[in-house]
Design an enzyme around this catalytic site. Structure first.
Site, PDB file in Angstrom:
ATOM      1  N   ARG A 128      39.437  30.230  44.065  1.00 26.61           N
ATOM      2  CA  ARG A 128      40.340  31.264  44.571  1.00 26.61           C
ATOM      3  C   ARG A 128      39.805  31.694  45.929  1.00 26.61           C
ATOM      4  O   ARG A 128      38.598  31.920  46.072  1.00 26.61           O
ATOM      5  CB  ARG A 128      40.335  32.401  43.564  1.00 26.61           C
ATOM      6  CG  ARG A 128      40.897  33.688  44.041  1.00 26.61           C
ATOM      7  CD  ARG A 128      40.698  34.774  42.986  1.00 26.61           C
ATOM      8  NE  ARG A 128      39.998  35.886  43.586  1.00 26.61           N
ATOM      9  CZ  ARG A 128      40.044  37.138  43.130  1.00 26.61           C
ATOM     10  NH1 ARG A 128      40.714  37.427  42.033  1.00 26.61           N
ATOM     11  NH2 ARG A 128      39.393  38.096  43.735  1.00 26.61           N
ATOM     12  N   TYR A 166      40.081  44.708  49.150  1.00 23.11           N
ATOM     13  CA  TYR A 166      39.488  44.495  47.834  1.00 23.11           C
ATOM     14  C   TYR A 166      39.413  42.988  47.544  1.00 23.11           C
ATOM     15  O   TYR A 166      40.262  42.212  47.965  1.00 23.11           O
ATOM     16  CB  TYR A 166      40.343  45.171  46.762  1.00 23.11           C
ATOM     17  CG  TYR A 166      39.848  44.904  45.369  1.00 23.11           C
ATOM     18  CD1 TYR A 166      38.778  45.603  44.841  1.00 23.11           C
ATOM     19  CD2 TYR A 166      40.437  43.913  44.581  1.00 23.11           C
ATOM     20  CE1 TYR A 166      38.306  45.346  43.568  1.00 23.11           C
ATOM     21  CE2 TYR A 166      39.978  43.647  43.310  1.00 23.11           C
ATOM     22  CZ  TYR A 166      38.910  44.358  42.807  1.00 23.11           C
ATOM     23  OH  TYR A 166      38.448  44.086  41.550  1.00 23.11           O
ATOM     24  N   ASP A 173      44.886  35.567  44.980  1.00 26.65           N
ATOM     25  CA  ASP A 173      45.266  36.756  44.204  1.00 26.65           C
ATOM     26  C   ASP A 173      45.849  37.818  45.134  1.00 26.65           C
ATOM     27  O   ASP A 173      45.197  38.223  46.111  1.00 26.65           O
ATOM     28  CB  ASP A 173      44.004  37.306  43.501  1.00 26.65           C
ATOM     29  CG  ASP A 173      44.324  38.383  42.468  1.00 26.65           C
ATOM     30  OD1 ASP A 173      45.481  38.837  42.416  1.00 26.65           O
ATOM     31  OD2 ASP A 173      43.398  38.764  41.725  1.00 26.65           O
ATOM     32  N   HIS A 217      47.017  40.838  43.962  1.00 24.64           N
ATOM     33  CA  HIS A 217      46.705  42.163  43.399  1.00 24.64           C
ATOM     34  C   HIS A 217      47.909  43.104  43.374  1.00 24.64           C
ATOM     35  O   HIS A 217      47.782  44.295  43.677  1.00 24.64           O
ATOM     36  CB  HIS A 217      45.538  42.829  44.155  1.00 24.64           C
ATOM     37  CG  HIS A 217      44.233  42.163  43.927  1.00 24.64           C
ATOM     38  ND1 HIS A 217      43.596  42.157  42.708  1.00 24.64           N
ATOM     39  CD2 HIS A 217      43.440  41.457  44.760  1.00 24.64           C
ATOM     40  CE1 HIS A 217      42.473  41.478  42.804  1.00 24.64           C
ATOM     41  NE2 HIS A 217      42.353  41.038  44.025  1.00 24.64           N
ATOM     42  N   GLU A 255      48.796  34.774  42.418  1.00 25.56           N
ATOM     43  CA  GLU A 255      48.598  35.634  41.242  1.00 25.56           C
ATOM     44  C   GLU A 255      49.065  37.055  41.521  1.00 25.56           C
ATOM     45  O   GLU A 255      48.810  37.582  42.610  1.00 25.56           O
ATOM     46  CB  GLU A 255      47.092  35.608  40.945  1.00 25.56           C
ATOM     47  CG  GLU A 255      46.617  36.598  39.914  1.00 25.56           C
ATOM     48  CD  GLU A 255      45.102  36.501  39.735  1.00 25.56           C
ATOM     49  OE1 GLU A 255      44.525  35.415  39.995  1.00 25.56           O
ATOM     50  OE2 GLU A 255      44.496  37.515  39.369  1.00 25.56           O
ATOM     51  N   GLU A 259      47.006  39.933  34.001  1.00 22.03           N
ATOM     52  CA  GLU A 259      45.713  40.556  33.690  1.00 22.03           C
ATOM     53  C   GLU A 259      45.859  42.014  33.240  1.00 22.03           C
ATOM     54  O   GLU A 259      44.954  42.536  32.595  1.00 22.03           O
ATOM     55  CB  GLU A 259      44.738  40.428  34.862  1.00 22.03           C
ATOM     56  CG  GLU A 259      45.121  41.214  36.094  1.00 22.03           C
ATOM     57  CD  GLU A 259      44.169  40.981  37.258  1.00 22.03           C
ATOM     58  OE1 GLU A 259      43.860  39.809  37.543  1.00 22.03           O
ATOM     59  OE2 GLU A 259      43.723  41.950  37.869  1.00 22.03           O
ATOM     60  N   ARG A 288      48.266  35.158  32.317  1.00 26.21           N
ATOM     61  CA  ARG A 288      46.836  35.435  32.517  1.00 26.21           C
ATOM     62  C   ARG A 288      46.313  36.556  31.624  1.00 26.21           C
ATOM     63  O   ARG A 288      45.360  37.240  31.969  1.00 26.21           O
ATOM     64  CB  ARG A 288      46.567  35.775  33.994  1.00 26.21           C
ATOM     65  CG  ARG A 288      46.824  34.622  34.940  1.00 26.21           C
ATOM     66  CD  ARG A 288      46.382  34.943  36.359  1.00 26.21           C
ATOM     67  NE  ARG A 288      44.964  35.147  36.455  1.00 26.21           N
ATOM     68  CZ  ARG A 288      44.363  36.340  36.537  1.00 26.21           C
ATOM     69  NH1 ARG A 288      45.064  37.465  36.529  1.00 26.21           N
ATOM     70  NH2 ARG A 288      43.057  36.407  36.632  1.00 26.21           N
ATOM     71  N   GLU A 328      39.544  31.898  34.595  1.00 29.10           N
ATOM     72  CA  GLU A 328      38.824  32.543  35.703  1.00 29.10           C
ATOM     73  C   GLU A 328      37.361  32.748  35.297  1.00 29.10           C
ATOM     74  O   GLU A 328      37.069  33.116  34.159  1.00 29.10           O
ATOM     75  CB  GLU A 328      39.468  33.896  35.999  1.00 29.10           C
ATOM     76  CG  GLU A 328      38.799  34.656  37.134  1.00 29.10           C
ATOM     77  CD  GLU A 328      39.470  36.009  37.390  1.00 29.10           C
ATOM     78  OE1 GLU A 328      40.083  36.563  36.455  1.00 29.10           O
ATOM     79  OE2 GLU A 328      39.381  36.502  38.522  1.00 29.10           O
ATOM     80  N   TRP A 383      48.273  49.204  43.746  1.00 30.86           N
ATOM     81  CA  TRP A 383      46.995  48.513  43.794  1.00 30.86           C
ATOM     82  C   TRP A 383      47.014  47.421  42.776  1.00 30.86           C
ATOM     83  O   TRP A 383      47.369  47.656  41.637  1.00 30.86           O
ATOM     84  CB  TRP A 383      45.831  49.484  43.487  1.00 30.86           C
ATOM     85  CG  TRP A 383      44.586  48.779  43.845  1.00 30.86           C
ATOM     86  CD1 TRP A 383      43.969  48.803  45.058  1.00 30.86           C
ATOM     87  CD2 TRP A 383      43.867  47.877  43.022  1.00 30.86           C
ATOM     88  NE1 TRP A 383      42.906  47.948  45.048  1.00 30.86           N
ATOM     89  CE2 TRP A 383      42.825  47.361  43.815  1.00 30.86           C
ATOM     90  CE3 TRP A 383      44.008  47.415  41.717  1.00 30.86           C
ATOM     91  CZ2 TRP A 383      41.918  46.418  43.343  1.00 30.86           C
ATOM     92  CZ3 TRP A 383      43.120  46.495  41.243  1.00 30.86           C
ATOM     93  CH2 TRP A 383      42.081  45.998  42.045  1.00 30.86           C
TER      94      TRP A 383
HETATM   95  C1  CS2 Z   1      41.025  40.549  39.755  1.00 32.13           C
HETATM   96  C2  CS2 Z   1      40.039  41.496  39.159  1.00 32.13           C
HETATM   97  O1  CS2 Z   1      39.775  38.839  38.794  1.00 32.13           O
HETATM   98  C3  CS2 Z   1      40.876  39.173  39.169  1.00 32.13           C
HETATM   99  O2  CS2 Z   1      41.833  38.452  39.137  1.00 32.13           O
HETATM  100  O3  CS2 Z   1      42.330  40.939  39.815  1.00 32.13           O
HETATM  101  O4  CS2 Z   1      39.042  41.662  40.120  1.00 32.13           O
HETATM  102  C4  CS2 Z   1      40.588  42.847  38.763  1.00 32.13           C
HETATM  103  O5  CS2 Z   1      40.844  43.593  39.893  1.00 32.13           O
HETATM  104  C5  CS2 Z   1      39.611  43.553  37.897  1.00 32.13           C
HETATM  105  O6  CS2 Z   1      39.302  42.754  36.779  1.00 32.13           O
HETATM  106  C6  CS2 Z   1      40.166  44.881  37.444  1.00 32.13           C
HETATM  107  O7  CS2 Z   1      39.295  45.463  36.555  1.00 32.13           O
HETATM  108 MG    MG Z   2      43.624  39.291  39.623  1.00 37.74          MG
END
Ligand code: CS2
Ligand code: MG
Length: 403
Positions: free
Chosen positions: A147, A159, A211, A213, A237, A263, A284, A340, A403
């Site tokens: 990724r 982030y 990703d 987010h 993602e 997630e 996911r 992941e 976020w």
């Molecule tokens: C992210 C994570 O791994 C990922 O795909 O989206 O860093 C996510 O932000 C954290 O697991 C949230 O706790």
């Molecule tokens: Mg993620």
């Protein structure tokens, strides 16, 4: 095989983890991961105050019945706190069942359907050159899938970018989240350049992921997907806020870039339309946050009916127990996609001793009965809980943003 005790441990060896330990009258112990990043104490309380009293005296062998009892019995079904707590109980009971049988859990789930579990690593950088060099580092280490994330030019912080050798993206311990500034236009202009540079310099001999987010509107996500089509992404993602399943209908109309989401989901009800309408390619959901092995297996089985593959979330805020539980499922399901794997910070290895190892870009489970992760209570006590939060986002005009 009656449950005689259930204990909850909150520890911060590099980052916070919540662990459930269930003990039976014949001396077996099972562990479950109850970590919910930034809301750890809520799950600890849900377990200690509401579930532990219900568990004492139950037959540890009746995993399915216990799952239904906790899910249907709550009345207030679903939600991340409830489902993470139920997930921890479920995984701890699978751990006990494996230990009672003398078999790794994947053997109880039907045995290995593949040689290992292909994982994707997290490459990142402060700009394109650093990010591409980081992808190259993962490829040199044998990863088959990576990724790529990079700081967005013009934004103070983004982030998902590793700081130094660290494996965490959350800022240092604090009692409130830091606030990042987000600019969608800058992001959408930048990502195609990042991905193009990665493919130009490193080629197409590996899977490339990105990703988002949950930060785009549907039409912005559609534009991103279309702009990345020449670079053959494995997936993009979480392109839009995940609670709006209908957003994916619009994205799907405009791009053939594969889509992944899940997630933040915690039950099959969060994703059944996405799957049944084939609006995503990878689901996911993660074992710890989706009610454990018992429920996540139902999600993946349902997804298989529609040609949707698994893509289990495995960030560093999932403990080695949660990762191992996911690997047992990954190894057995027909529609495995990818797992992941972010790894864990050094002190976590003092608290959790996992039996899995990385080789040739795949994670391999050991032969230990059960889930195969040991938990050291004394080491855990050396690292007390610290309040830590994911950042929040504001736009350049000060409005709160997703976020
Ligand atoms: C992210 C994570 O791994 C990922 O795909 O989206 O860093 C996510 O932000 C954290 O697991 C949230 O706790
Ligand atoms: Mg993620």
């Amino acid at each position: 095989m009656k449950i005689t005790a259930a204990d909850v441990f909150v520890t911060c060896p590099g980052r916070n983890y919540v662990t459930l330990k269930i003990t039976t009258d014949d001396g077996l112990v099972g562990y479950g991961d109850a970590t919910l990043n930034g809301r750890e104490l809520s799950v600890a309380s849900y377990l200690r105050d509401h579930l532990v009293p219900l568990l004492i005296g139950r037959d540890a062998a009746r995993i399915s019945d216990t799952w239904q009892y906790l899910y249907r019995g709550a009345y207030w079904r679903r939600g991340p706190v409830t489902m993470t707590a139920i997930g921890a109980v479920d995984v701890a009971l699978w751990d006990i069942k494996g230990k009672a049988a003398g078999l790794p859990v994947y053997q109880l789930l039907g045995g290995a359907a593949r040689d290992g579990v292909t994982v994707y690593g997290h490459a990142s950088g402060a700009g394109i050159d650093e990010a591409v060099a980081d992808v190259a580092r993962f490829l040199a280490a044998g990863y088959r899938a990576v990724r790529v994330q990079s700081s967005v030019p013009g934004l103070d912080s983004t982030y998902g970018i590793r700081v130094g050798g660290g494996l965490t993206y959350e800022p240092a311990a604090d009692d409130r989240p830091v606030e990042d500034v987000w600019d969608t236009a800058a992001y959408l202009d930048f990502v195609p350049r990042l991905v193009a540079a990665t493919r130009d310099q490193l080629g197409y001999g590996f899977h490339l992921l990105h990703d988002v987010h949950h930060r785009l509107t549907p039409i912005e996500a559609a534009r991103l997907g279309r702009s990345l089509e020449p670079y053959r992404m494995f997936w993009i993602e979480d392109s839009t806020p995940a609670e709006d399943q209908s957003a994916f209908r619009l994205i799907r109309q405009h791009t053939v870039t594969p889509l992944a989401v899940g997630e933040v989901f915690n039950t099959i009800w969060d994703c059944k339309d996405l799957i049944a309408e084939r609006l995503v390619d990878y689901i996911r959901t993660s074992v710890p946050h989706t009610g454990g092995i018992t429920h996540t297996r139902r999600v993946f089985d349902f997804a298989d009916t529609y040609g949707v593959r698994s893509g289990s979330h495995g960030a560093g805020d999932i403990s080695p127990i949660g990762i191992a539980a996911a690997l047992h499922l990954d190894l057995t399901i027909p529609n495995f996609g990818i797992q992941e794997y972010m790894g864990h910070l050094d002190p976590a290895g003092e608290v959790f001793r996992s039996g899995y190892h990385l080789a040739d870009g795949m994670l391999h489970l050991g032969d230990e009965p059960g889930i195969g992760v040991q938990f050291d209570e004394e080491a855990a006590a050396r690292y007390p809980y610290q309040a830590r939060y994911l950042p929040v986002n504001r736009l350049t005009d000060g409005s709160m943003h997703d976020w």
